[in-house]
Design a protein around this motif. Structure first.
Motif, PDB file in Angstrom:
ATOM      1  N   TYR A   9       9.837  17.697  23.740  1.00  0.00           N
ATOM      2  CA  TYR A   9       8.884  17.715  24.731  1.00  0.00           C
ATOM      3  C   TYR A   9       9.169  18.761  25.705  1.00  0.00           C
ATOM      4  O   TYR A   9       8.483  19.587  26.247  1.00  0.00           O
ATOM      5  CB  TYR A   9       8.230  16.534  25.310  1.00  0.00           C
ATOM      6  CG  TYR A   9       7.038  16.501  26.112  1.00  0.00           C
ATOM      7  CD1 TYR A   9       5.899  16.888  25.558  1.00  0.00           C
ATOM      8  CD2 TYR A   9       7.218  16.839  27.443  1.00  0.00           C
ATOM      9  CE1 TYR A   9       4.531  16.987  26.237  1.00  0.00           C
ATOM     10  CE2 TYR A   9       5.874  16.649  28.285  1.00  0.00           C
ATOM     11  CZ  TYR A   9       4.797  17.013  27.577  1.00  0.00           C
ATOM     12  OH  TYR A   9       3.613  17.170  28.574  1.00  0.00           O
ATOM     13  N   CYS A  10      10.263  18.501  26.380  1.00  0.00           N
ATOM     14  CA  CYS A  10      10.910  19.390  27.496  1.00  0.00           C
ATOM     15  C   CYS A  10      10.826  20.798  26.927  1.00  0.00           C
ATOM     16  O   CYS A  10      10.571  21.878  27.597  1.00  0.00           O
ATOM     17  CB  CYS A  10      12.310  18.965  27.609  1.00  0.00           C
ATOM     18  SG  CYS A  10      12.319  17.505  28.607  1.00  0.00           S
ATOM     19  N   LEU A  11      11.285  21.025  25.615  1.00  0.00           N
ATOM     20  CA  LEU A  11      11.468  22.219  25.073  1.00  0.00           C
ATOM     21  C   LEU A  11      10.015  22.979  24.912  1.00  0.00           C
ATOM     22  O   LEU A  11       9.851  24.232  24.562  1.00  0.00           O
ATOM     23  CB  LEU A  11      12.053  22.386  23.884  1.00  0.00           C
ATOM     24  CG  LEU A  11      13.727  22.329  24.041  1.00  0.00           C
ATOM     25  CD1 LEU A  11      14.558  22.153  22.906  1.00  0.00           C
ATOM     26  CD2 LEU A  11      14.215  23.133  24.888  1.00  0.00           C
ATOM     27  N   HIS A  29      15.100   7.145  34.585  1.00  0.00           N
ATOM     28  CA  HIS A  29      14.022   6.418  33.849  1.00  0.00           C
ATOM     29  C   HIS A  29      14.708   5.867  32.560  1.00  0.00           C
ATOM     30  O   HIS A  29      15.022   6.534  31.893  1.00  0.00           O
ATOM     31  CB  HIS A  29      12.971   7.287  33.653  1.00  0.00           C
ATOM     32  CG  HIS A  29      12.316   8.184  34.574  1.00  0.00           C
ATOM     33  ND1 HIS A  29      12.920   9.354  35.152  1.00  0.00           N
ATOM     34  CD2 HIS A  29      11.139   8.240  35.074  1.00  0.00           C
ATOM     35  CE1 HIS A  29      12.472   9.909  36.060  1.00  0.00           C
ATOM     36  NE2 HIS A  29      11.209   9.174  36.172  1.00  0.00           N
ATOM     37  N   HIS A  30      14.376   4.541  32.688  1.00  0.00           N
ATOM     38  CA  HIS A  30      14.598   3.837  31.290  1.00  0.00           C
ATOM     39  C   HIS A  30      13.798   3.764  30.274  1.00  0.00           C
ATOM     40  O   HIS A  30      12.786   3.094  30.362  1.00  0.00           O
ATOM     41  CB  HIS A  30      15.207   2.316  31.682  1.00  0.00           C
ATOM     42  CG  HIS A  30      16.245   2.185  32.610  1.00  0.00           C
ATOM     43  ND1 HIS A  30      17.720   2.282  32.302  1.00  0.00           N
ATOM     44  CD2 HIS A  30      16.165   2.048  33.993  1.00  0.00           C
ATOM     45  CE1 HIS A  30      18.366   2.034  33.542  1.00  0.00           C
ATOM     46  NE2 HIS A  30      17.608   2.278  34.370  1.00  0.00           N
ATOM     47  N   LEU A  31      13.803   4.826  29.287  1.00  0.00           N
ATOM     48  CA  LEU A  31      12.934   5.223  28.461  1.00  0.00           C
ATOM     49  C   LEU A  31      12.252   4.009  27.602  1.00  0.00           C
ATOM     50  O   LEU A  31      11.147   3.981  27.545  1.00  0.00           O
ATOM     51  CB  LEU A  31      13.338   6.094  27.362  1.00  0.00           C
ATOM     52  CG  LEU A  31      13.540   7.413  28.088  1.00  0.00           C
ATOM     53  CD1 LEU A  31      14.461   8.496  27.126  1.00  0.00           C
ATOM     54  CD2 LEU A  31      12.350   8.224  28.785  1.00  0.00           C
ATOM     55  N   PRO A  32      13.062   3.028  27.018  1.00  0.00           N
ATOM     56  CA  PRO A  32      12.468   2.003  26.310  1.00  0.00           C
ATOM     57  C   PRO A  32      11.534   1.078  26.945  1.00  0.00           C
ATOM     58  O   PRO A  32      10.565   0.652  26.490  1.00  0.00           O
ATOM     59  CB  PRO A  32      13.563   1.100  25.864  1.00  0.00           C
ATOM     60  CG  PRO A  32      14.741   1.958  25.886  1.00  0.00           C
ATOM     61  CD  PRO A  32      14.521   3.057  27.147  1.00  0.00           C
ATOM     62  N   LEU A  91       3.267   8.067  30.063  1.00  0.00           N
ATOM     63  CA  LEU A  91       3.917   8.082  31.533  1.00  0.00           C
ATOM     64  C   LEU A  91       5.069   9.059  31.304  1.00  0.00           C
ATOM     65  O   LEU A  91       5.139   9.906  32.340  1.00  0.00           O
ATOM     66  CB  LEU A  91       4.373   6.580  32.033  1.00  0.00           C
ATOM     67  CG  LEU A  91       4.789   6.791  33.340  1.00  0.00           C
ATOM     68  CD1 LEU A  91       4.176   7.242  34.375  1.00  0.00           C
ATOM     69  CD2 LEU A  91       5.285   5.510  33.461  1.00  0.00           C
ATOM     70  N   VAL A  92       6.016   8.892  30.542  1.00  0.00           N
ATOM     71  CA  VAL A  92       7.062   9.782  30.453  1.00  0.00           C
ATOM     72  C   VAL A  92       6.791  11.135  30.328  1.00  0.00           C
ATOM     73  O   VAL A  92       7.319  12.003  31.022  1.00  0.00           O
ATOM     74  CB  VAL A  92       7.893   9.418  29.170  1.00  0.00           C
ATOM     75  CG1 VAL A  92       9.304  10.249  29.203  1.00  0.00           C
ATOM     76  CG2 VAL A  92       8.791   7.848  29.530  1.00  0.00           C
ATOM     77  N   ARG A  93       5.771  11.538  29.480  1.00  0.00           N
ATOM     78  CA  ARG A  93       5.382  12.912  29.345  1.00  0.00           C
ATOM     79  C   ARG A  93       4.888  13.322  30.808  1.00  0.00           C
ATOM     80  O   ARG A  93       5.103  14.655  31.116  1.00  0.00           O
ATOM     81  CB  ARG A  93       4.461  12.892  28.383  1.00  0.00           C
ATOM     82  CG  ARG A  93       4.863  12.954  26.727  1.00  0.00           C
ATOM     83  CD  ARG A  93       3.863  13.787  25.552  1.00  0.00           C
ATOM     84  NE  ARG A  93       3.087  12.524  25.482  1.00  0.00           N
ATOM     85  CZ  ARG A  93       3.403  11.637  24.742  1.00  0.00           C
ATOM     86  NH1 ARG A  93       4.390  11.216  23.962  1.00  0.00           N
ATOM     87  NH2 ARG A  93       2.202  10.515  24.387  1.00  0.00           N
TER      88      ARG A  93
END
Length: 115
Positions: free
Chosen positions: A9-11, A80-83, A89-91
């Motif tokens: 996603y970052c890329l 951010h703790h991804l799990p 939200l992360v995106r």
């Protein structure tokens, strides 16, 4: 999201690059030479993102899985703790981090992002 999904996603961000400027374990994503995200290969469940200071505080108050980033300016960076966080939200937080960095680039560079 897992570490590979975050990387992918970052890329997708315009002119985003990845590198290992600090060590062999910290994957850094940059735009125009400025960091907008960091992932630790040793701690793949942790994502560090830039954030507008007031929003950073709001996120920390709202989500237990978001806290000031270790080894970064705690006013502008959250980890951010991804799990424990929703993928959507992360995106959106990655988008926010990227936008914060682009917003602070010199005008001449920002023009390339408006095209």
């Amino acid at each position: 999201m897992d570490i590979e999904e975050v990387r992918d996603y970052c890329l997708t961000k315009r002119l985003a690059t990845e590198c290992f400027p600090f060590d062999e374990e910290t994957l850094v994503f940059k735009v125009a030479g400025k960091i907008f995200a960091c992932l630790s290969l040793r701690r793949p469940d942790l994502l560090i993102l830039k954030c507008e200071p007031d929003y950073a505080i709001e996120l920390r108050d709202r989500y237990w899985a978001i806290e000031p980033a270790f080894h970064f300016n705690k006013r502008h960076w959250n980890q951010h703790h991804l799990p424990a966080l929703d993928d959507c939200l992360v995106r959106s937080l990655i988008d926010h981090s990227y936008a914060e960095v682009v917003r602070k680039l010199p005008r001449k560079l920002r023009v390339a992002f408006a095209e």
